[in-house]
Motif scaffolding. Structure first.
Motif, PDB file in Angstrom:
ATOM      1  N   ASN A   1       0.832  -1.208   0.000  1.00  0.00           N
ATOM      2  CA  ASN A   1       0.000   0.000   0.000  1.00  0.00           C
ATOM      3  C   ASN A   1       0.867   1.258   0.000  1.00  0.00           C
ATOM      4  N   THR A   2       1.969   1.201   0.728  1.00  0.00           N
ATOM      5  CA  THR A   2       2.875   2.357   0.789  1.00  0.00           C
ATOM      6  C   THR A   2       3.528   2.602  -0.563  1.00  0.00           C
ATOM      7  N   VAL A   3       3.890   1.529  -1.241  1.00  0.00           N
ATOM      8  CA  VAL A   3       4.491   1.646  -2.584  1.00  0.00           C
ATOM      9  C   VAL A   3       3.487   2.246  -3.565  1.00  0.00           C
ATOM     10  N   SER A   4       2.244   1.755  -3.514  1.00  0.00           N
ATOM     11  CA  SER A   4       1.202   2.271  -4.414  1.00  0.00           C
ATOM     12  C   SER A   4       0.944   3.744  -4.151  1.00  0.00           C
ATOM     13  N   THR A   5       0.915   4.114  -2.874  1.00  0.00           N
ATOM     14  CA  THR A   5       0.670   5.517  -2.512  1.00  0.00           C
ATOM     15  C   THR A   5       1.819   6.400  -2.975  1.00  0.00           C
TER      16      THR A   5
ATOM     17  N   THR B   1       3.374  11.101  -8.755  1.00  0.00           N
ATOM     18  CA  THR B   1       2.843  11.416 -10.085  1.00  0.00           C
ATOM     19  C   THR B   1       1.830  12.556 -10.018  1.00  0.00           C
ATOM     20  N   ALA B   2       0.917  12.478  -9.046  1.00  0.00           N
ATOM     21  CA  ALA B   2      -0.140  13.488  -8.931  1.00  0.00           C
ATOM     22  C   ALA B   2       0.435  14.864  -8.612  1.00  0.00           C
ATOM     23  N   LEU B   3       1.374  14.931  -7.658  1.00  0.00           N
ATOM     24  CA  LEU B   3       1.940  16.232  -7.291  1.00  0.00           C
ATOM     25  C   LEU B   3       2.766  16.825  -8.432  1.00  0.00           C
TER      26      LEU B   3
ATOM     27  N   GLU C   1       1.963  -1.397 -11.064  1.00  0.00           N
ATOM     28  CA  GLU C   1       3.183  -2.161 -11.349  1.00  0.00           C
ATOM     29  C   GLU C   1       3.673  -1.876 -12.758  1.00  0.00           C
ATOM     30  N   TYR C   2       2.754  -1.791 -13.712  1.00  0.00           N
ATOM     31  CA  TYR C   2       3.134  -1.575 -15.101  1.00  0.00           C
ATOM     32  C   TYR C   2       3.832  -0.223 -15.272  1.00  0.00           C
TER      33      TYR C   2
END
Length: 448
Positions: A122-126, A132-134, A199-200
């Motif tokens: 979950n930490t990796v996904s976040t 990316t968002a920022l 992941e991709y």
């Protein structure tokens, strides 16, 4: 310090590296800015701020935010940010990862990730979403700032230009009135306007850039101030997508295919492998045959292949995979103040890093193919020295062709098309934003 040419060509030929993108993008910045300066100083400055600011955000935004996230969130959870979550997918391989950890501290950090697997993933996904968002938000803010800054500058320049011309016309009229020689020539100067998805994307720096590039394209088209700017961005973004991300790979593959057909040499291996001494020696003394025979068969279990990489450091396939950075070596941790110090790598594999075993098998197949070509060349009378010297030159030429073609397209051809569209086909030479602001000032009665 001597420049390692092989490392340079290896980096420029790496489809997963950001360096080739930076090289291509820099030519695009120069070409686009130069092209815009032809139509006026204001448009050139506007283009430079846009291109340079975008490039800095594009190349540095995501890596910088990931580093910040690693230094704060991962540290707060006591998790190792260097561990690749793809290593958790195969339990057999994961056991070997723990077994062959380069140090006890690394092994403990891996075991901690195992205990807190859900939290870690979950930490990796976040981290991926956060960085990316920022970065996208940063680009949107840059666009807003650039447009407001340019509009303000153009508005002030037009007012100053009008007031200066008005004052000079008044002076001219006064001189004509007071002069004993009303026919006196008074010159008037000319004024010039100046999950799987995560992941991709997350583990490939280049694919991660696709998301950012998509946001940049959408923002540029959506926030275009005029049809002139919209059409220009459409041409520019189409070229960027084509020559930054897709054309390079196609050009490289075409060069590799042509080289194989015309010269009987495969140049698919990394430049550092081709130009290094290890492969050449293995071919010359025949030890390459033993290395290829020892290498596990394609249908071997993943854990057996993974273990082979650790137990056989002298195998030429393993050496080549390490030289190509498919297998990454462990470096002792550095203190924050040693950030600019060159890392000192050990002879142990960093098991936190993900090893794509298919890529390793691919290296084996490429060496096998090249060795067959080598034996054929020697049978025809070609020396080993000449074979590898030719191989090196062909590899370098393919990389130069790849980078050079894309740089030419982005830095010369695309700006040329944009200028041709405006100068030849539409007689649209003036910056449309400047035209619109001039009309606004006239409507407001600020200038006439």
């Amino acid at each position: 310090m001597a420049i390692n040419a092989a490392a340079i060509f290896s980096t420029l030929g790496n489809p997963n590296s950001l360096v080739p993108l930076a090289v291509k993008d820099s030519t695009g910045i120069a070409g686009m800015t130069a092209g815009s300066l032809i139509t006026g100083k204001e448009e050139g400055k506007d283009r430079f701020i846009d291109e340079m600011g975008t490039s800095l955000i594009w190349l540095l935004g995501i890596p910088s935010l990931k580093w910040l996230y690693n230094s704060t969130v991962f540290k707060a959870f006591g998790l190792d940010a260097h561990f690749d979550p793809r290593n958790l997918e195969d339990k057999g391989v994961f056991e070997k990862i723990k077994q062959y950890a380069p140090t006890d501290d690394v092994r403990k950090s891996i075991e901690k990730v195992e205990k807190k697997e859900k939290l870690f993933k979950n930490t990796v996904s976040t981290r991926f979403v956060f960085s990316t968002a920022l970065t996208i938000i940063g680009y949107i803010m840059l666009t807003k700032f650039k447009q407001k800054y340019t509009d303000k500058q153009i508005r002030q320049n037009l007012i100053d230009e009008y007031n200066k011309k008005k004052a000079e016309n008044e002076t001219k009229e006064n001189n004509l009135t007071d002069s004993d020689n009303p026919a006196k020539d008074v010159s008037n100067p000319t004024f010039k306007g100046i999950g799987p998805m995560v992941e991709y994307f997350a583990f490939s720096p280049v694919r991660n850039m696709w998301i950012l590039e998509g946001a940049i394209t959408a923002t540029r088209l959506k926030d275009s101030r005029t049809p002139q700017e919209f059409i220009g961005y459409t041409i520019k973004e189409a070229a960027a997508w084509t020559f930054l991300y897709f054309a390079g790979g196609a050009i490289q593959k075409a060069a590799e295919k042509r080289t194989k057909e015309k010269f009987g040499k495969s140049i698919e291996l990394d430049a550092r492998v081709i130009e290094g001494d290890e492969l050449k020696k293995a071919f010359e003394n025949g030890t390459v045959t033993k290395s290829l025979e020892e290498f596990p068969l394609a249908n071997s279990s993943r854990s057996n292949l993974y273990e082979f990489l650790h137990k056989n450091p002298d195998n030429i396939v393993v050496k080549a995979a390490k030289q190509s950075d498919i297998i990454k070596m462990y470096a002792e941790p550095q203190k924050w103040y040693q950030i600019f110090k060159k890392k000192e790598y050990t002879n142990k594999i960093d098991t936190r890093e993900f090893i794509d075993l298919k890529e390793v098998e691919g290296v084996k197949n490429k060496i096998e193919e090249l060795y067959g070509q080598y034996k054929t060349a020697l049978a025809k009378g070609e020396t080993s020295e000449k074979f590898f010297e030719g191989l090196k030159k062909l590899k370098r030429k393919s990389v130069i062709l790849n980078i050079g073609s894309c740089a030419l397209a982005l830095g010369v051809i695309t700006p040329g098309i944009m200028l041709a569209k405006r100068f030849i086909f539409h007689d649209d030479t003036e910056f449309q934003t400047k035209k619109d602001i001039r009309q606004q000032l006239i409507d407001e009665g600020v200038i006439a």
